[in-house]
Design a protein around this motif. Structure first.
Motif, PDB file in Angstrom:
ATOM      1  N   ARG A  30     -13.202  18.673 -27.164  1.00 41.71           N
ATOM      2  CA  ARG A  30     -14.535  19.136 -26.681  1.00 41.71           C
ATOM      3  C   ARG A  30     -14.206  19.771 -25.059  1.00 41.71           C
ATOM      4  NH1 ARG A  30     -19.890  15.324 -25.553  1.00 41.71           N
ATOM      5  NH2 ARG A  30     -20.769  16.783 -23.857  1.00 41.71           N
ATOM      6  N   ALA A  31     -13.395  18.942 -24.465  1.00 43.32           N
ATOM      7  CA  ALA A  31     -13.056  19.394 -23.157  1.00 43.32           C
ATOM      8  C   ALA A  31     -12.423  20.895 -23.161  1.00 43.32           C
ATOM      9  CB  ALA A  31     -12.296  18.466 -22.411  1.00 43.32           C
ATOM     10  N   ALA A  32     -11.745  21.050 -23.984  1.00 39.34           N
ATOM     11  CA  ALA A  32     -11.039  22.406 -23.870  1.00 39.34           C
ATOM     12  C   ALA A  32     -12.026  23.498 -24.423  1.00 39.34           C
ATOM     13  CB  ALA A  32     -10.153  22.350 -25.029  1.00 39.34           C
ATOM     14  N   GLU A  33     -12.730  23.101 -25.451  1.00 39.11           N
ATOM     15  CA  GLU A  33     -13.896  24.145 -25.869  1.00 39.11           C
ATOM     16  C   GLU A  33     -14.839  24.435 -24.554  1.00 39.11           C
ATOM     17  OE1 GLU A  33     -14.201  22.955 -30.656  1.00 39.11           O
ATOM     18  OE2 GLU A  33     -15.551  22.126 -29.299  1.00 39.11           O
ATOM     19  N   GLU A  34     -15.151  23.560 -23.628  1.00 36.32           N
ATOM     20  CA  GLU A  34     -16.034  23.718 -22.554  1.00 36.32           C
ATOM     21  C   GLU A  34     -15.361  24.346 -21.284  1.00 36.32           C
ATOM     22  OE1 GLU A  34     -18.108  20.070 -21.797  1.00 36.32           O
ATOM     23  OE2 GLU A  34     -19.023  20.038 -23.764  1.00 36.32           O
ATOM     24  N   GLY A  35     -13.969  24.754 -21.668  1.00 34.32           N
ATOM     25  CA  GLY A  35     -13.318  25.487 -20.622  1.00 34.32           C
ATOM     26  C   GLY A  35     -12.588  24.668 -19.548  1.00 34.32           C
ATOM     27  N   HIS A  36     -12.494  23.346 -19.808  1.00 34.83           N
ATOM     28  CA  HIS A  36     -11.846  22.255 -18.976  1.00 34.83           C
ATOM     29  C   HIS A  36     -10.334  22.473 -19.182  1.00 34.83           C
ATOM     30  CE1 HIS A  36     -15.720  20.991 -17.143  1.00 34.83           C
ATOM     31  NE2 HIS A  36     -16.081  20.712 -18.581  1.00 34.83           N
ATOM     32  N   ARG A  37      -9.498  21.969 -18.207  1.00 35.10           N
ATOM     33  CA  ARG A  37      -8.073  22.006 -18.536  1.00 35.10           C
ATOM     34  C   ARG A  37      -7.798  20.688 -18.912  1.00 35.10           C
ATOM     35  NH1 ARG A  37      -3.260  21.402 -16.237  1.00 35.10           N
ATOM     36  NH2 ARG A  37      -1.588  23.400 -17.058  1.00 35.10           N
ATOM     37  N   VAL A  38      -6.894  20.584 -20.175  1.00 35.57           N
ATOM     38  CA  VAL A  38      -6.890  19.430 -20.828  1.00 35.57           C
ATOM     39  C   VAL A  38      -5.032  18.963 -20.743  1.00 35.57           C
ATOM     40  CG1 VAL A  38      -6.622  17.852 -22.794  1.00 35.57           C
ATOM     41  CG2 VAL A  38      -8.636  19.511 -22.460  1.00 35.57           C
ATOM     42  N   VAL A  39      -4.966  18.032 -20.112  1.00 34.86           N
ATOM     43  CA  VAL A  39      -3.456  17.515 -20.081  1.00 34.86           C
ATOM     44  C   VAL A  39      -3.338  16.319 -20.732  1.00 34.86           C
ATOM     45  CG1 VAL A  39      -1.623  16.993 -18.420  1.00 34.86           C
ATOM     46  CG2 VAL A  39      -3.345  18.603 -17.666  1.00 34.86           C
ATOM     47  N   VAL A  40      -2.140  16.025 -21.440  1.00 35.31           N
ATOM     48  CA  VAL A  40      -1.870  15.165 -21.939  1.00 35.31           C
ATOM     49  C   VAL A  40      -0.168  14.492 -21.659  1.00 35.31           C
ATOM     50  CG1 VAL A  40      -1.380  13.928 -24.424  1.00 35.31           C
ATOM     51  CG2 VAL A  40      -3.322  15.559 -24.265  1.00 35.31           C
ATOM     52  N   VAL A  41      -0.237  13.067 -21.480  1.00 33.09           N
ATOM     53  CA  VAL A  41       1.136  12.568 -21.153  1.00 33.09           C
ATOM     54  C   VAL A  41       1.307  11.623 -22.217  1.00 33.09           C
ATOM     55  CG1 VAL A  41       2.443  11.358 -19.486  1.00 33.09           C
ATOM     56  CG2 VAL A  41       0.703  12.845 -18.819  1.00 33.09           C
ATOM     57  N   PHE A  42       2.660  11.729 -22.895  1.00 30.35           N
ATOM     58  CA  PHE A  42       3.053  10.593 -23.835  1.00 30.35           C
ATOM     59  C   PHE A  42       4.195   9.573 -23.044  1.00 30.35           C
ATOM     60  CE2 PHE A  42       1.644  13.858 -26.883  1.00 30.35           C
ATOM     61  CZ  PHE A  42       0.527  12.879 -27.783  1.00 30.35           C
ATOM     62  N   ALA A  43       3.884   8.565 -23.157  1.00 30.78           N
ATOM     63  CA  ALA A  43       5.104   7.678 -22.338  1.00 30.78           C
ATOM     64  C   ALA A  43       6.218   7.573 -23.056  1.00 30.78           C
ATOM     65  CB  ALA A  43       4.331   6.066 -22.496  1.00 30.78           C
ATOM     66  N   THR A  44       6.220   7.607 -24.498  1.00 30.46           N
ATOM     67  CA  THR A  44       7.386   7.350 -25.213  1.00 30.46           C
ATOM     68  C   THR A  44       7.498   8.537 -26.362  1.00 30.46           C
ATOM     69  OG1 THR A  44       6.535   6.046 -27.189  1.00 30.46           O
ATOM     70  CG2 THR A  44       6.799   4.826 -24.985  1.00 30.46           C
ATOM     71  N   GLY A  45       8.652   8.641 -27.067  1.00 26.10           N
ATOM     72  CA  GLY A  45       8.899   9.525 -28.000  1.00 26.10           C
ATOM     73  C   GLY A  45       8.363   8.919 -29.455  1.00 26.10           C
ATOM     74  N   GLY A  46       7.890   7.875 -29.695  1.00 23.29           N
ATOM     75  CA  GLY A  46       7.604   7.039 -30.769  1.00 23.29           C
ATOM     76  C   GLY A  46       8.800   6.711 -31.731  1.00 23.29           C
ATOM     77  N   GLU A  47       9.742   6.547 -31.051  1.00 15.43           N
ATOM     78  CA  GLU A  47      11.172   6.276 -31.833  1.00 15.43           C
ATOM     79  C   GLU A  47      10.935   5.224 -33.041  1.00 15.43           C
ATOM     80  OE1 GLU A  47      12.272   7.892 -28.003  1.00 15.43           O
ATOM     81  OE2 GLU A  47      10.884   6.541 -28.614  1.00 15.43           O
TER      82      GLU A  47
END
Length: 264
Positions: free
Chosen positions: A24-41
């Motif tokens: 929704r945020a991206a569709e509304e023109g906002h900049r979306v950033v995602v951070v992953f703490a781990t690689g899910g090993e």
């Protein structure tokens, strides 16, 4: 245009918890950033892993594809190792997120906050919804990173609405869906606590019903995690929409009752 940063423990956590708001945020023109703490090993190892390919490499590729579909503009990795579930021997691996110095991890995240300058920062509730050690550590690290950040973004914590899930659970049981037994929100989770947060302690309910179709696409990207992801994707369309058309957040520092609304 605003920037919103979501911090997650493992690839696929974004699909089940915040993907609707991300889309929704991206569709509304906002900049979306995602951070992953781990690689899910320590996620599931798919049957079709190529020679030399690791689970973490597969999950990273899946996360990158999911990010493209969700409209994510910035994708970052803190570089820690999946700690596994509570009580696993993997909890003690020297590179496990659980073993990381919380202050050092918060400084890593604070550096990303300084670079990306989010207006809104999203972490997890106090027990990471279901008590996974890495989820709890995300809560701790995000809280501290927000304190260290010079721009002090508004801080929200993603959670599951325990009362809503209970209502859906009882509806499923009444409908004769035997598999619903696994979704009882009041049973002890990984840390012995029930799922998520009571509705009375939640501040924000976000309507993401218009994003349900794309959310399914995001979740489907994480195909290697068969047990978790396929269980959700196998729900009938009506049941999937009931579960994933709203998202719930605690706004840190707020004592307001739950309200339908948005971050911006």
């Amino acid at each position: 245009m605003s920037t919103i940063m979501f911090v997650h423990a493992h690839p696929d956590d974004e699909g089940t918890l915040t993907a609707g708001a991300m889309i929704r945020a991206a569709e509304e023109g906002h900049r979306v950033v995602v951070v992953f703490a781990t690689g899910g090993e320590h996620g599931e190892a798919p049957d079709d892993l190529r020679p030399g390919e690791t689970v973490a490499q597969r999950r990273r590729a899946e996360a990158e594809q999911a990010a493209r579909i969700a409209g994510v503009a910035g994708l970052h990795w803190l570089g820690y190792r999946d700690s596994g579930m509570a009580g696993w021997e993997q909890n003690h691996h020297p590179r496990a997120f659980l073993q990381a110095d919380p202050e050092e991890a918060a400084e890593r995240l604070a550096a990303l906050i300084a670079s990306e300058r989010p207006d809104v920062l999203v972490g997890y509730d106090w027990h990471g919804n279901y008590g996974h050690p890495d989820h709890i550590r995300v809560h701790q690290v995000v809280r501290r990173a927000a304190e260290l950040a010079g721009n002090r973004p508004r801080l929200f914590e993603a959670t599951m609405n325990r009362d809503l899930v209970r209502r859906l659970y009882r509806t499923a049981l009444d409908g004769g869906i035997e598999d619903a037994q696994g979704f009882d929100p009041d049973r002890p989770m990984n840390d012995g606590n029930p799922l998520g947060t009571p509705e009375a302690e939640i501040n924000l309910q976000v309507d993401v019903s218009a994003q349900v179709a794309r959310r399914r696409e995001v979740m489907a990207c994480h195909a290697s995690q068969v047990t978790d992801i396929q269980a959700w994707l196998s729900l009938p369309a009506e049941g999937y929409a009931a579960m994933f058309s709203t998202e719930h957040y605690v706004e840190v520092g707020s004592s307001d009752p739950i309200r339908p609304g948005w971050f911006f």
